[in-house]
Design an enzyme around this catalytic site. Structure first.
Site, PDB file in Angstrom:
ATOM      1  N   ARG A  36       0.804  -1.329   0.018  1.00  0.00           N
ATOM      2  CA  ARG A  36       0.098   0.017   0.059  1.00  0.00           C
ATOM      3  C   ARG A  36       0.839   1.345   0.117  1.00  0.00           C
ATOM      4  O   ARG A  36       0.419   2.189  -0.649  1.00  0.00           O
ATOM      5  CB  ARG A  36      -0.884   0.006   1.288  1.00  0.00           C
ATOM      6  CG  ARG A  36      -2.110  -0.697   0.822  1.00  0.00           C
ATOM      7  CD  ARG A  36      -2.987  -0.743   2.153  1.00  0.00           C
ATOM      8  NE  ARG A  36      -4.382  -1.623   1.662  1.00  0.00           N
ATOM      9  CZ  ARG A  36      -5.359  -2.310   2.356  1.00  0.00           C
ATOM     10  NH1 ARG A  36      -5.165  -1.863   3.775  1.00  0.00           N
ATOM     11  NH2 ARG A  36      -6.243  -2.714   2.010  1.00  0.00           N
ATOM     12  N   LYS A 198     -19.166 -16.214   3.694  1.00  0.00           N
ATOM     13  CA  LYS A 198     -20.395 -16.413   4.012  1.00  0.00           C
ATOM     14  C   LYS A 198     -21.390 -15.461   3.144  1.00  0.00           C
ATOM     15  O   LYS A 198     -21.005 -14.671   2.550  1.00  0.00           O
ATOM     16  CB  LYS A 198     -20.554 -15.454   5.558  1.00  0.00           C
ATOM     17  CG  LYS A 198     -19.754 -16.070   6.854  1.00  0.00           C
ATOM     18  CD  LYS A 198     -19.911 -15.162   7.916  1.00  0.00           C
ATOM     19  CE  LYS A 198     -19.328 -15.755   9.061  1.00  0.00           C
ATOM     20  NZ  LYS A 198     -19.063 -14.803  10.128  1.00  0.00           N
ATOM     21  N   GLY A 347     -10.154  -8.827  -0.627  1.00  0.00           N
ATOM     22  CA  GLY A 347      -8.682  -8.749   0.053  1.00  0.00           C
ATOM     23  C   GLY A 347      -8.618 -10.171  -0.265  1.00  0.00           C
ATOM     24  O   GLY A 347      -7.180 -10.339  -0.786  1.00  0.00           O
ATOM     25  N   GLY A 370     -14.229  -3.908   0.883  1.00  0.00           N
ATOM     26  CA  GLY A 370     -15.563  -3.258   0.998  1.00  0.00           C
ATOM     27  C   GLY A 370     -15.958  -2.264   0.095  1.00  0.00           C
ATOM     28  O   GLY A 370     -17.104  -2.310  -0.187  1.00  0.00           O
TER      29      GLY A 370
END
Ligand code: ADP
Ligand code: MG
Length: 390
Positions: A36, A198, A347, A370
């Site tokens: 990053r 999930k 990710g 996200g």
């Protein structure tokens, strides 16, 4: 989608408050992966070359509004100085008179790195007072933190609203342009592959994609909740029992909208993630499905190959364990081989692509987990809205 860019700003000799995503993984205060930081270098260099005086800020980890020494930005600042081969001034606070003084002392091309934004509880609350104090540290504002754009935090929203002169950095711009192609008139067929742990994490994405795509390929643990909804025996596989009804509804909606939804037809099963693995089209009582099987990889790959637009999020199995990585690898290879426009987000999915060394064969790998999922749902990200607002 058009956003003001740094080329639209007059930065020469002025203080640029630069919000970056320097939230690197740490182990006891030591940086374990500086991807990053490296990704932000071109933005920093472009602004310095234009004569900006840079005040850089980011969050790091989850200090929950308190000063946590192991989450200090000082290690990030040190790494940045090393990579830039430049001197960097570090502020031991995020805001305040001393920090303001330091920001005014900067020369052209000078860099001040602020302490972790989340040491201040005002950051996550989008506290106006904290936003005001951040505002005082710059003359213009640049946000290049795509991974944080879905958060209505002070450094992303509150402060951006206060600047008249503001822009998206190049990383944000690249993400927005690349992801926007999935929303505005994607070439068809548009195929989405969804996996991961999930259904509950991804309901909104599944829901939004049903109204956009031609086919939905499901893998990963979430496949078992869907299979259970179809009445298939899934043994001890990870099933969210409280989401079976929802899965039934999603299946019905696919039918109604004529979206082809595919579920795995074979599996790599074992009694536990540490157990001996076998391939099977059924899952016995004592077994759990830990990866999609080779037959599924073959049929999914064929569909992916026909896609003109392909979006993939979520591994097909417990790919961290070699015995259950084959499905994810197979799908990664199929996406890489597809001739259409390919986007990978999430990710773990991005990590899988990198692990299999396929990154350069994907049109776009989104760095914001996200944020990219919310963008793909067609949601307006608060950080983007704040940059567009006058
Ligand atoms: P992403 O970060 O790409 O959005 P997720 O975080 O949703 O992906 O899911 C990744 C996790 O899902 C991984 O840790 C992986 O081990 C787990 N997973 C995938 N398939 C299975 C499965 N069949 N059983 C248990 N865990 C699984
Ligand atoms: Mg994940």
């Amino acid at each position: 989608m058009s956003l003001p860019g740094i080329q639209d700003l007059d930065v020469a000799g002025r203080r640029v408050l630069l919000r970056l995503d320097l939230n690197v993984p740490l182990n006891k205060g030591t940086i374990t992966d500086s991807t990053r930081i490296e990704a932000a270098l071109p933005t920093i260099t472009a602004l310095r070359e234009a004569g900006a005086r840079l005040v850089i800020c980011s969050h790091l980890g989850r200090p929950k509004g308190q000063r946590v020494p192991t989450l200090s930005m000082v290690s990030v600042a040190a790494r940045l100085a090393e990579l830039l081969e430049a001197e960097i001034c570090f502020a031991h606070d995020t805001v305040g008179d001393d920090v303001q003084y330091l920001s005014r002392e900067l020369g052209e091309g000078g860099i001040l790195v602020l302490e972790n934004l989340r040491f201040n509880s005002g950051e996550k609350r989008n506290d106006p007072d904290f936003a005001n104090k951040l505002r005082a540290l710059g003359d213009v504002y640049v946000n290049d933190a795509f991974g944080a754009m879905h958060r209505a935090h002070a450094s992303i929203v509150g402060v951006a609203e206060q600047f008249e002169e503001k822009a998206a950095g190049p990383l944000v711009d690249k993400e927005v342009q690349a992801l926007d192609k999935l929303l505005t008139g994607p070439d068809r067929p548009f195929i989405a592959i969804l996996g991961g742990a999930k259904v509950s994490d991804k309901i909104d994405v599944i829901d939004a994609l049903i109204s956009r795509v031609d086919a939905l390929l499901i893998g990963g643990a979430m496949a078992y909740t869907f299979l259970a909804a179809r009445g298939v025996s899934v043994g001890k596989s990870l099933v969210e029992n409280d989401r079976i009804e929802l899965a039934e509804k999603l299946l019905a909606r696919c039918k109604q909208r004529r979206v082809s939804l595919f579920l795995p037809e074979d599996h790599v099963v074992a009694t536990s993630p540490k157990g001996e693995s076998t391939i099977s089209s059924t899952i016995e009582e004592e077994m759990m499905g830990l990866d999609i099987g080779p037959e599924t990889v073959r049929s999914y790959s064929e569909i992916i190959g026909r896609g003109s637009t392909v979006f993939w999020n979520g591994p097909m199995g417990m790919f961290e364990v070699d015995a259950f990585a084959g499905g994810t690898r197979g799908i990664a290879e199929a996406v890489a081989a597809a001739e259409g426009y390919t986007v990978v987000g999430g990710g773990d999915s991005a990590a899988a692509i990198n692990r299999f060394d396929l990154a350069d064969r994907i049109s776009h790998i989104s760095t914001g987990g996200g944020a990219s999922l919310e963008f793909v749902q067609g949601k307006k990200l608060p950080g983007i809205a704040a940059l567009q607002g006058a």
